[in-house]
Design a protein around this motif. Structure first.
Motif, PDB file in Angstrom:
ATOM      1  N   SER A  88       0.851  -1.187   0.000  1.00 28.41           N
ATOM      2  CA  SER A  88       0.000   0.000   0.000  1.00 28.41           C
ATOM      3  C   SER A  88       0.889   1.240   0.000  1.00 28.41           C
ATOM      4  O   SER A  88       2.097   1.158   0.254  1.00 28.41           O
ATOM      5  N   LYS A  89       0.302   2.385  -0.255  1.00 25.78           N
ATOM      6  CA  LYS A  89       1.087   3.619  -0.262  1.00 25.78           C
ATOM      7  C   LYS A  89       1.747   3.866   1.084  1.00 25.78           C
ATOM      8  O   LYS A  89       2.919   4.276   1.144  1.00 25.78           O
ATOM      9  N   ASN A  90       1.021   3.619   2.170  1.00 23.32           N
ATOM     10  CA  ASN A  90       1.592   3.847   3.503  1.00 23.32           C
ATOM     11  C   ASN A  90       2.738   2.889   3.795  1.00 23.32           C
ATOM     12  O   ASN A  90       3.776   3.293   4.329  1.00 23.32           O
ATOM     13  N   ASP A  91       2.545   1.605   3.446  1.00 22.86           N
ATOM     14  CA  ASP A  91       3.605   0.623   3.692  1.00 22.86           C
ATOM     15  C   ASP A  91       4.823   0.899   2.810  1.00 22.86           C
ATOM     16  O   ASP A  91       5.969   0.723   3.245  1.00 22.86           O
ATOM     17  N   ALA A  92       4.563   1.322   1.566  1.00 25.92           N
ATOM     18  CA  ALA A  92       5.674   1.636   0.658  1.00 25.92           C
ATOM     19  C   ALA A  92       6.456   2.841   1.166  1.00 25.92           C
ATOM     20  O   ALA A  92       7.694   2.868   1.091  1.00 25.92           O
ATOM     21  N   LYS A  93       5.749   3.823   1.713  1.00 28.23           N
ATOM     22  CA  LYS A  93       6.421   4.996   2.276  1.00 28.23           C
ATOM     23  C   LYS A  93       7.286   4.599   3.468  1.00 28.23           C
ATOM     24  O   LYS A  93       8.431   5.049   3.596  1.00 28.23           O
ATOM     25  N   GLU A  94       6.758   3.711   4.306  1.00 28.34           N
ATOM     26  CA  GLU A  94       7.520   3.263   5.477  1.00 28.34           C
ATOM     27  C   GLU A  94       8.775   2.513   5.051  1.00 28.34           C
ATOM     28  O   GLU A  94       9.857   2.738   5.599  1.00 28.34           O
ATOM     29  N   ARG A  95       8.624   1.616   4.065  1.00 25.99           N
ATOM     30  CA  ARG A  95       9.800   0.884   3.586  1.00 25.99           C
ATOM     31  C   ARG A  95      10.804   1.831   2.942  1.00 25.99           C
ATOM     32  O   ARG A  95      12.017   1.686   3.136  1.00 25.99           O
ATOM     33  N   ALA A  96      10.320   2.799   2.184  1.00 24.15           N
ATOM     34  CA  ALA A  96      11.219   3.756   1.533  1.00 24.15           C
ATOM     35  C   ALA A  96      12.032   4.526   2.563  1.00 24.15           C
ATOM     36  O   ALA A  96      13.233   4.737   2.390  1.00 24.15           O
ATOM     37  N   LEU A  97      11.393   4.930   3.637  1.00 21.61           N
ATOM     38  CA  LEU A  97      12.118   5.638   4.697  1.00 21.61           C
ATOM     39  C   LEU A  97      13.190   4.752   5.325  1.00 21.61           C
ATOM     40  O   LEU A  97      14.299   5.206   5.611  1.00 21.61           O
TER      41      LEU A  97
END
Length: 257
Positions: free
Chosen positions: A119-128
């Motif tokens: 999801s967008k939120n999970d992808a953002k967390e992984r990206a960070l």
């Protein structure tokens, strides 16, 4: 993990790869060296499905990259097959290839969202997490134009890791950098080498780094493997005269071996 079987790549009458055969074990760290135009980058581009082969076969984990079987008949790989195969592979390019209109964070998070893996939120967390891993988390909201070359390349490394690939391809990742920025990028790759079990293929003219990085070195010329062996042997006591000549020129140009 990777196997090239009698692979040819031609552009008209010009042969880039000439009946090339070699294999790479799971978790192996392999350095590809040789003069410009010897076919090294073409190998990576074929693995990333950016180039097709003229003849021969490439296998990833025993599955053909360029062929598939449909209704019991072997045919050219479809785009769907190619997408499935390259999902296991990440590549870091010489010139970064970041999206200029997206921030560092957005560049890294994009692929997991587009492929439906996160999801967008999970992808953002992984990206960070990945930006922190490559030492650039403080630049998460910066656009590429505001990043140094070394910072751009570290974002590109994080992006390549976003889909958790089993194979990582590194194509001359320091050649577009100013000399003082090279070390920061090589340190990131060294950490990945030591901390993960990814199979890694490195194309480089940084012979000192190739020696430290690789478990095996392949020397190419005109689309063929001239010589291969462990780095200590390849860099200090090569057998083939062409390898010796190449390394002499590299050392004369000021590169550490």
């Amino acid at each position: 993990m990777i196997e090239f079987k009698e692979v040819e790549k031609r552009y008209g009458h010009f042969s880039v790869l000439d009946r090339l055969s070699f294999s790479v074990k799971p978790g192996e760290h392999l350095a590809l060296i040789g003069p410009s135009g010897s076919g090294k980058t073409t190998i990576l581009r074929i693995l990333m499905t950016l180039e097709s082969v003229t003849a021969g076969n490439v296998l990833i984990n025993g599955v053909s990259l360029n062929r598939e079987t449909r209704s019991g008949v072997e045919v050219e790989a479809s785009e769907a097959h190619l997408r499935r195969m390259r999902a296991e592979i990440g590549m870091v390019f010489q010139h970064f290839n970041l999206f200029p209109h997206k921030t560092a964070l957005q560049n890294v998070a994009l692929a997991p969202v587009l492929t439906g893996r996160l999801s967008k939120n999970d992808a953002k967390e992984r990206a960070l997490q990945l930006l922190e891993k490559v030492g650039i988390s403080e630049k998460a909201n910066e656009y590429p134009a505001r990043l140094s070359g070394g910072q751009k390349q570290r974002v590109a490394i994080a992006r390549a890791l976003a889909l958790q690939p089993k194979i990582l391809l590194l194509d001359e990742i320091t050649s577009a950098l100013d000399p003082e920025l090279v070390e920061e990028v090589l340190n990131v790759i060294t950490d990945l080498r030591n901390e993960t079990d990814m199979t890694m293929l490195l194309v480089t003219h940084e012979m000192g780094f190739a020696k430290d990085f690789a478990e095996r070195v392949l020397f190419f010329e005109r689309g063929k493997i001239v010589e291969e062996g462990p780095p200590g042997e390849m860099f200090h006591s090569p057998h083939h005269e062409r390898t010796k000549s190449f390394l002499r020129k590299v050392i004369a140009a000021g590169h550490r071996v």
